[in-house]
Design an enzyme around this catalytic site. Sequence first.
Site, PDB file in Angstrom:
ATOM      1  N   ASP A 106     -12.951   4.892   1.673  1.00  8.80           N
ATOM      2  CA  ASP A 106     -11.538   4.952   2.051  1.00  8.80           C
ATOM      3  C   ASP A 106     -11.108   6.415   2.149  1.00  8.80           C
ATOM      4  O   ASP A 106     -10.851   7.073   1.147  1.00  8.80           O
ATOM      5  CB  ASP A 106     -10.708   4.194   0.994  1.00  8.80           C
ATOM      6  CG  ASP A 106      -9.213   4.277   1.265  1.00  8.80           C
ATOM      7  OD1 ASP A 106      -8.823   4.801   2.325  1.00  8.80           O
ATOM      8  OD2 ASP A 106      -8.436   3.814   0.418  1.00  8.80           O
ATOM      9  N   GLU A 113      -7.182   0.902  -4.472  1.00  9.15           N
ATOM     10  CA  GLU A 113      -7.140   0.763  -3.005  1.00  9.15           C
ATOM     11  C   GLU A 113      -8.449   0.239  -2.412  1.00  9.15           C
ATOM     12  O   GLU A 113      -8.423  -0.686  -1.591  1.00  9.15           O
ATOM     13  CB  GLU A 113      -6.737   2.107  -2.380  1.00  9.15           C
ATOM     14  CG  GLU A 113      -5.249   2.364  -2.568  1.00  9.15           C
ATOM     15  CD  GLU A 113      -4.851   3.817  -2.451  1.00  9.15           C
ATOM     16  OE1 GLU A 113      -5.682   4.641  -2.014  1.00  9.15           O
ATOM     17  OE2 GLU A 113      -3.700   4.124  -2.801  1.00  9.15           O
ATOM     18  N   ASP A 149       0.882  -1.162   0.000  1.00 11.02           N
ATOM     19  CA  ASP A 149       0.000   0.000   0.000  1.00 11.02           C
ATOM     20  C   ASP A 149       0.922   1.215   0.000  1.00 11.02           C
ATOM     21  O   ASP A 149       1.512   1.563   1.019  1.00 11.02           O
ATOM     22  CB  ASP A 149      -0.885  -0.047   1.261  1.00 11.02           C
ATOM     23  CG  ASP A 149      -1.623   1.266   1.509  1.00 11.02           C
ATOM     24  OD1 ASP A 149      -1.596   2.143   0.635  1.00 11.02           O
ATOM     25  OD2 ASP A 149      -2.242   1.391   2.595  1.00 11.02           O
ATOM     26  N   LYS A 160       2.932  11.355  -3.347  1.00  7.06           N
ATOM     27  CA  LYS A 160       1.906  10.665  -4.144  1.00  7.06           C
ATOM     28  C   LYS A 160       0.943  11.658  -4.787  1.00  7.06           C
ATOM     29  O   LYS A 160       0.418  11.416  -5.865  1.00  7.06           O
ATOM     30  CB  LYS A 160       1.145   9.711  -3.218  1.00  7.06           C
ATOM     31  CG  LYS A 160       0.135   8.831  -3.898  1.00  7.06           C
ATOM     32  CD  LYS A 160      -0.359   7.792  -2.920  1.00  7.06           C
ATOM     33  CE  LYS A 160      -1.563   7.046  -3.398  1.00  7.06           C
ATOM     34  NZ  LYS A 160      -2.025   6.103  -2.383  1.00  7.06           N
TER      35      LYS A 160
END
Length: 848
Positions: A256, A231, A55, A125
């Site tokens: 999420d 994800e 992850d 990211k």
Amino acid sequence: MNHPYGRLSYNKHGGITATIEVMKVPEPRGLSYKKNFNIFINVRTVYMSKSIGIDLGTTNSVAAIKKVHTEIIKNAEGEELTPSCVTLQFKKGLIKFFSKENFVVGRHALEWLKQDPANTVTAVKRLMGRSVNDPEVQKIIKSRRSANSIVTHSRGTENSLAIVLGEKEFTPEQLSAKILEKIHRDCEAYLGDDVEYAVITVPAYFNDKQKHATRTAAALAGIKVQRLLPEPTAAAISFGVDNVENDDARTVLVFDFGGGTFDISVLTISGGQFIEQGKGGNMWMGGEDIDYKLIDYVLSRTSEEYEIEDIHAFINDQETQVKNRFSAELKRVVEQAKIDLSDREKTTVELLGLLKDSDGDLVDIDVDLTRDKFEEIIAPVVEGAMGLVKKLLEQIHFTTDIIDNVLLVGGSSRIPSVIRAVKDIFGEEKVLLHKRPMLAIAEGAAILSHRLSDALECPGCGVQVSQSEKSCPDCGFDLDSHMISHSVYDIIHSAAHDYHICLDNGEKYLLIEKNTPLPCERTERFRLVHKYQKLVNMKFVNMVNDEEESIGDLWLGIDDSMREKLYEKWYEWESGSGEGAKEEDSGEKPFDPESPLSVDVTLRIDENNLVEVAASIVELPDAEISKTLSRGKADEKLFIALEELINETNAGDYDSYETTEITSRTIMIISDINKVIDDHTGEVIEPVYELAQRNIETARKLVSEGITCQSLIYYCEHVLQRFGVLIPPGERERINKKKKHLEDMMLRGTYQENVDAYEALDKVFDKSPMISVLMTLEKAVDLCREHEPARSAKFVGAIHSLTSISDDEGKDAVAAKFEKAMSCLPEARELIAKYDNIKAKIYKGITK
Ligand code: AMP
């Protein structure tokens, strides 16, 4: 009995089974044969290097592995979460002399943030696959959120992005690779084994460029990507594998809410099959936004308390070291206060002894915060998140009662007002907080990675078995049913965005709709916009958060030889049989010369979400191109430069000679640009890049100086074809040689070589006034045919009289014929001046 190369055990037939594990040998696989006295030898290929799930988070990254059970792999510091923080450490002023950069990643980098924020990167990211001009990136640059210098990459396009650390430019991919390198290294140390493959998770709505950037980062870190997994799908896998029985079917919404992104996904889970039904969210919304809202609140309360008019200016005036430390510490204490408020009703944000006013008195941060106040501050973020949930359900035509469970993952899902808001929509009983919200995604990735690897560990006896085995050859364990009920049997992904192609009139044409199951493919037929069009530029865009985002261009050039073939076919068809018989005898009309050609465009998305586009001219099977989009930035940069050249030409005052020059050169340049990126390695092939770049500049310069090589070549071909017999053979050969040389220079010559080759060929015609007169008359005939047909007869007559001069004609007769031809010249020139300088345009668009 164990041995480094295998194992001997008693089998159920009372014999001995020798299991020999052959490392990394692809063949033979699953081979089992009897050998001597009741001994079974199982020779199995077992890929000894491990595969893991990663992850790669905005705030933290986690790695996991599934053997019999899923296990989180601890990093070198002994932690499950590795902060996604990278710093470049160096002694001031000496960076240039260190050939090897000293990168530090994780907890130690996070600690370094206080000392050197400019060279420490968090949340990289958020920048992956992004352009520096992206409004959200601009927001980061302009706000005080990042102390890093974010610039346009000197080697990329206008839109590329680099982070400057110690005077060197780094792409987000390179920095992300540093995080992956640490994870890779730590996993190998923890497992005591090679780790070669990984499933890496990405936000559900990462576009093609962002996914490509993630793959690049993995490649740089030496990791082979088995799959990029959305994800929320990873979270659903880790939930589904434990909670959904084999004969059960459930529709789950994964909510999420992490540090930097908010991802929502709806999946149906049944018999180990995971089908993505729809995705939504906002890639710029997460816990960090909440932190910055809190920082603003804390600072405004402090400025009230100390009566400071402009607190940002006040902080800015502090010594650099104090300022840096203060920003990093404030972020930390505010985040901690936020986390505390998930369990407590009130807390205090305290940061003492750092800031001083001009009198040297301390300005301390000491702000009480209740959960109520906190919820009031973050209400817009929570409302925004719920709005996105409702929007997704609407888009996929689902009502809330279709959703069986809502799975809350990501750190920010622990905020009580977020949980309450979700429960308000779906009902209390449906909402589940994942048991390990921060680890669920890595676990899901590990489960898929295990499924995708060649070998797995038998849950019955722990021996490595090939994935193709239905039951364990060793202990007979039923691997097939175990797989269906305890693992991922299949995942059906869906398209994360709408995929459009841009039409010439500015409209967008939808090719693939968001949430279409993958793999998918669509071919549509479009028309070019002009009958003589030689260039086709197809632009593909995604719609992300209602904004258009370019995912790449496809360029196709139709060169003269291709078009000539088509004209020949048409001519054959047209003249093949007499009027009236055409339709019956000559088959289908090959094309209509009065209409633009057609192009078939195909957009393909594979199960790994890689987008491939292809185009072919319907009437010209040779004219086709296919490409994986978002491969590299170097080719994109060249295409942008080429497009600028075409736009400049169209905007300028250019005639058809000049636009022909640009068009011909563009066709050649396109073919080079399409070869700039090596298809296998993804590397830039430097000589091809430089040639294409130079050719664009050469084209621009030549045209601005009125040097039109292609028109001279056409002129030359025309002379040879029409009046070649009037030119002595030796001279004809010289002309052909010079023409060939000019053609070569157009392909790969420098500017000066082009000029020289042009002048050399042009001079040939200076020596032959007769040819020059004939070509002027011929041009006049052409223009008359197009604009004033009645005037052409006289020029045709003059050409005839000149070309019909024979050796035995007397001097006077020849002089009379010359005079007749010359007398037409002024009129021919007047016609040329009138019609031959019409402004021309380069067409490159498509229409439906
Ligand atoms: P993730 O990206 O899932 O690792 O989530 C990280 C984000 O969750 C960060 O912004 C954290 O501050 C936030 N977070 C972690 N734990 C909590 C908590 N108990 N309450 C509120 N936010 C949290």
